[in-house]
Design a protein around this motif. Sequence first.
Motif, PDB file in Angstrom:
ATOM      1  N   LEU A 144      41.187  51.593  35.662  1.00 46.19           N
ATOM      2  CA  LEU A 144      40.566  50.555  34.843  1.00 46.19           C
ATOM      3  C   LEU A 144      39.684  49.599  35.634  1.00 46.19           C
ATOM      4  O   LEU A 144      38.666  49.116  35.120  1.00 46.19           O
ATOM      5  CB  LEU A 144      41.641  49.753  34.096  1.00 46.19           C
ATOM      6  N   ARG A 145      40.052  49.305  36.874  1.00 44.36           N
ATOM      7  CA  ARG A 145      39.322  48.314  37.652  1.00 44.36           C
ATOM      8  C   ARG A 145      38.542  48.903  38.808  1.00 44.36           C
ATOM      9  O   ARG A 145      37.837  48.181  39.511  1.00 44.36           O
ATOM     10  CB  ARG A 145      40.290  47.250  38.177  1.00 44.36           C
ATOM     11  N   GLY A 146      38.683  50.196  39.029  1.00 43.58           N
ATOM     12  CA  GLY A 146      37.826  50.879  39.989  1.00 43.58           C
ATOM     13  C   GLY A 146      38.072  50.578  41.450  1.00 43.58           C
ATOM     14  O   GLY A 146      37.146  50.683  42.265  1.00 43.58           O
ATOM     15  N   LEU A 147      39.305  50.238  41.839  1.00 40.73           N
ATOM     16  CA  LEU A 147      39.573  50.034  43.258  1.00 40.73           C
ATOM     17  C   LEU A 147      39.443  51.349  44.014  1.00 40.73           C
ATOM     18  O   LEU A 147      39.716  52.422  43.473  1.00 40.73           O
ATOM     19  CB  LEU A 147      40.987  49.470  43.464  1.00 40.73           C
ATOM     20  N   ARG A 148      39.025  51.276  45.257  1.00 41.02           N
ATOM     21  CA  ARG A 148      39.057  52.443  46.128  1.00 41.02           C
ATOM     22  C   ARG A 148      40.514  52.697  46.526  1.00 41.02           C
ATOM     23  O   ARG A 148      41.352  51.806  46.490  1.00 41.02           O
ATOM     24  CB  ARG A 148      38.206  52.219  47.379  1.00 41.02           C
ATOM     25  N   ALA A 180      38.885  40.605  37.966  1.00 36.52           N
ATOM     26  CA  ALA A 180      39.636  40.156  36.798  1.00 36.52           C
ATOM     27  C   ALA A 180      40.529  41.284  36.290  1.00 36.52           C
ATOM     28  O   ALA A 180      40.151  42.458  36.329  1.00 36.52           O
ATOM     29  CB  ALA A 180      38.678  39.711  35.698  1.00 36.52           C
ATOM     30  N   LEU A 181      41.717  40.919  35.807  1.00 34.00           N
ATOM     31  CA  LEU A 181      42.668  41.893  35.282  1.00 34.00           C
ATOM     32  C   LEU A 181      42.834  41.712  33.781  1.00 34.00           C
ATOM     33  O   LEU A 181      42.909  40.578  33.295  1.00 34.00           O
ATOM     34  CB  LEU A 181      44.034  41.736  35.961  1.00 34.00           C
ATOM     35  N   ASP A 182      42.905  42.816  33.063  1.00 34.75           N
ATOM     36  CA  ASP A 182      43.194  42.739  31.639  1.00 34.75           C
ATOM     37  C   ASP A 182      44.685  42.462  31.442  1.00 34.75           C
ATOM     38  O   ASP A 182      45.495  42.605  32.370  1.00 34.75           O
ATOM     39  CB  ASP A 182      42.803  44.049  30.948  1.00 34.75           C
ATOM     40  N   THR A 183      45.060  42.063  30.241  1.00 31.71           N
ATOM     41  CA  THR A 183      46.447  41.671  29.954  1.00 31.71           C
ATOM     42  C   THR A 183      47.418  42.816  30.191  1.00 31.71           C
ATOM     43  O   THR A 183      48.489  42.626  30.778  1.00 31.71           O
ATOM     44  CB  THR A 183      46.570  41.185  28.500  1.00 31.71           C
ATOM     45  N   ASP A 184      47.058  44.030  29.751  1.00 27.89           N
ATOM     46  CA  ASP A 184      47.964  45.166  29.897  1.00 27.89           C
ATOM     47  C   ASP A 184      48.212  45.494  31.364  1.00 27.89           C
ATOM     48  O   ASP A 184      49.363  45.714  31.777  1.00 27.89           O
ATOM     49  CB  ASP A 184      47.391  46.392  29.182  1.00 27.89           C
ATOM     50  N   ARG A 222      39.045  64.378  41.905  1.00 28.63           N
ATOM     51  CA  ARG A 222      39.581  63.684  43.077  1.00 28.63           C
ATOM     52  C   ARG A 222      40.088  62.305  42.641  1.00 28.63           C
ATOM     53  O   ARG A 222      39.643  61.767  41.617  1.00 28.63           O
ATOM     54  CB  ARG A 222      38.513  63.507  44.145  1.00 28.63           C
ATOM     55  N   LEU A 223      40.983  61.741  43.418  1.00 26.79           N
ATOM     56  CA  LEU A 223      41.441  60.390  43.106  1.00 26.79           C
ATOM     57  C   LEU A 223      40.263  59.427  43.097  1.00 26.79           C
ATOM     58  O   LEU A 223      40.188  58.519  42.260  1.00 26.79           O
ATOM     59  CB  LEU A 223      42.498  59.940  44.126  1.00 26.79           C
ATOM     60  N   HIS A 224      39.303  59.605  43.999  1.00 30.34           N
ATOM     61  CA  HIS A 224      38.131  58.725  44.043  1.00 30.34           C
ATOM     62  C   HIS A 224      37.305  58.837  42.762  1.00 30.34           C
ATOM     63  O   HIS A 224      36.627  57.884  42.375  1.00 30.34           O
ATOM     64  CB  HIS A 224      37.260  59.055  45.256  1.00 30.34           C
ATOM     65  N   ASP A 225      37.375  60.008  42.113  1.00 29.36           N
ATOM     66  CA  ASP A 225      36.643  60.177  40.858  1.00 29.36           C
ATOM     67  C   ASP A 225      37.243  59.344  39.730  1.00 29.36           C
ATOM     68  O   ASP A 225      36.575  59.071  38.734  1.00 29.36           O
ATOM     69  CB  ASP A 225      36.613  61.652  40.452  1.00 29.36           C
ATOM     70  N   LEU A 226      38.506  58.946  39.886  1.00 29.97           N
ATOM     71  CA  LEU A 226      39.110  58.042  38.901  1.00 29.97           C
ATOM     72  C   LEU A 226      38.396  56.695  38.952  1.00 29.97           C
ATOM     73  O   LEU A 226      38.235  56.023  37.934  1.00 29.97           O
ATOM     74  CB  LEU A 226      40.605  57.868  39.200  1.00 29.97           C
ATOM     75  N   ARG A 227      37.949  56.310  40.131  1.00 31.33           N
ATOM     76  CA  ARG A 227      37.133  55.100  40.290  1.00 31.33           C
ATOM     77  C   ARG A 227      35.780  55.272  39.600  1.00 31.33           C
ATOM     78  O   ARG A 227      35.293  54.363  38.926  1.00 31.33           O
ATOM     79  CB  ARG A 227      36.959  54.809  41.783  1.00 31.33           C
ATOM     80  N   HIS A 228      35.180  56.455  39.766  1.00 32.14           N
ATOM     81  CA  HIS A 228      33.926  56.737  39.057  1.00 32.14           C
ATOM     82  C   HIS A 228      34.127  56.629  37.552  1.00 32.14           C
ATOM     83  O   HIS A 228      33.265  56.122  36.825  1.00 32.14           O
ATOM     84  CB  HIS A 228      33.425  58.142  39.403  1.00 32.14           C
ATOM     85  N   GLU A 279      29.762  44.193  40.658  1.00 27.72           N
ATOM     86  CA  GLU A 279      30.639  43.274  41.383  1.00 27.72           C
ATOM     87  C   GLU A 279      32.099  43.715  41.316  1.00 27.72           C
ATOM     88  O   GLU A 279      32.859  43.540  42.270  1.00 27.72           O
ATOM     89  CB  GLU A 279      30.474  41.861  40.822  1.00 27.72           C
ATOM     90  N   THR A 280      32.496  44.297  40.195  1.00 29.79           N
ATOM     91  CA  THR A 280      33.865  44.784  40.058  1.00 29.79           C
ATOM     92  C   THR A 280      34.138  45.930  41.021  1.00 29.79           C
ATOM     93  O   THR A 280      35.194  46.001  41.654  1.00 29.79           O
ATOM     94  CB  THR A 280      34.131  45.242  38.613  1.00 29.79           C
ATOM     95  N   LEU A 281      33.165  46.820  41.168  1.00 30.58           N
ATOM     96  CA  LEU A 281      33.320  47.974  42.045  1.00 30.58           C
ATOM     97  C   LEU A 281      33.108  47.627  43.519  1.00 30.58           C
ATOM     98  O   LEU A 281      33.529  48.378  44.399  1.00 30.58           O
ATOM     99  CB  LEU A 281      32.342  49.078  41.640  1.00 30.58           C
ATOM    100  N   GLY A 282      32.420  46.517  43.788  1.00 27.15           N
ATOM    101  CA  GLY A 282      32.144  46.150  45.164  1.00 27.15           C
ATOM    102  C   GLY A 282      30.948  46.859  45.750  1.00 27.15           C
ATOM    103  O   GLY A 282      30.881  47.097  46.961  1.00 27.15           O
ATOM    104  N   HIS A 283      29.989  47.220  44.885  1.00 27.26           N
ATOM    105  CA  HIS A 283      28.749  47.836  45.376  1.00 27.26           C
ATOM    106  C   HIS A 283      27.813  46.770  45.934  1.00 27.26           C
ATOM    107  O   HIS A 283      27.830  45.614  45.499  1.00 27.26           O
ATOM    108  CB  HIS A 283      28.034  48.572  44.239  1.00 27.26           C
TER     109      HIS A 283
END
Length: 335
Positions: free
Chosen positions: A146-150, A197-201, A261-267, A285-289
């Motif tokens: 959901l938040r695209g962390l590496r 930012a984090l969603d409520t869930d 790939r796990l990284h594709d979950l970020r994509h 900004e969320t992804l840190g690009h």
Amino acid sequence: MLSTLRIERRADADPHVRESVKYRRPISIATMHRIRATLRHALNMAMRQDRLIDFNPAAVLEMAAHTRPKALVWTDDRVRAWQQDYRSYREREKQRRGGRRVDLIDAYTSVPRPSPVMVWTPAHTRRFLKEAKAHRLFALYQLIALRGLRRGEACGLRWKEVDLDGHTLTVNWQLVQLAWEVHEGAPKTDASVRTIALDTDTTQVLRAHRQRQLQERLTMGEDWTDTGFVFTQPDGNRLHPQHVSDQFLWLAYLAGLPPIRLHDLRHGAASLMLAAGVEMKVVQETLGHTSSAFTADTYTSVYPQVATAAAEKTAALLFGKEDQAEPGKLISLRS
């Protein structure tokens, strides 16, 4: 030469040969270009400041062109074609091994995909999260989805950088895997240091994860190691990033999903945000690009829904009609 040798060993029929290069990734063309750029800069500095040399050999080094692979979504047609190839591959492997058991995950990850970078549909991601809900690292996978962390950012996250009341977390560190060794360090770029930012869930999922971790700490007693990491082994020690990837592949297989790939979950997280209408700057900004141009070039064409919605909104200016495409129907991997 070394990269070619590793590629050959990775495809060898002997499992012991394949094991010798496990977790040792070949140096990609993109990495080679970055290495050359670093060398060229260093040698230019030596020429200008120290006058140690009068010629920069890195400037004339010829290398293969680097083209960033295009991210593709797992559409129904692509899933059906991959499933057929997957079943054929398992049958061939079974015959080659004389009827002996075929490693399911090895087969799952060995069948060629339409692109090195594949993205699940929203329906696929929902199914994965449903399968992963009982796993002790479920909160980590939801953060990436959901938040695209590496991967390294999620593994390196500490509780002191998480504000559950304020629904935010700050990325300041990451765990990096080099061959099998794990190192702690700063994020990939300056732009990677960010507050998300984090969603409520997801906030509730992190609260539940913290309670589970506290219970593990009580169970371990004096054997617990207080590292401060959000995601740890059952004894409190830091995670190995490869373990996170291995568990991800197993959960995806159990969910009957096509492999990514796990990284594709970020994509996928980036594509989800764009499909939901989130502004490009916020996604960046969320992804840190480093730039929104990179974000736009990489993700705007991934989901058909994004292009369809844009076409419908354009037509609505003339005809007053809008429509929103629904995610494609999920096709189970299991036969």
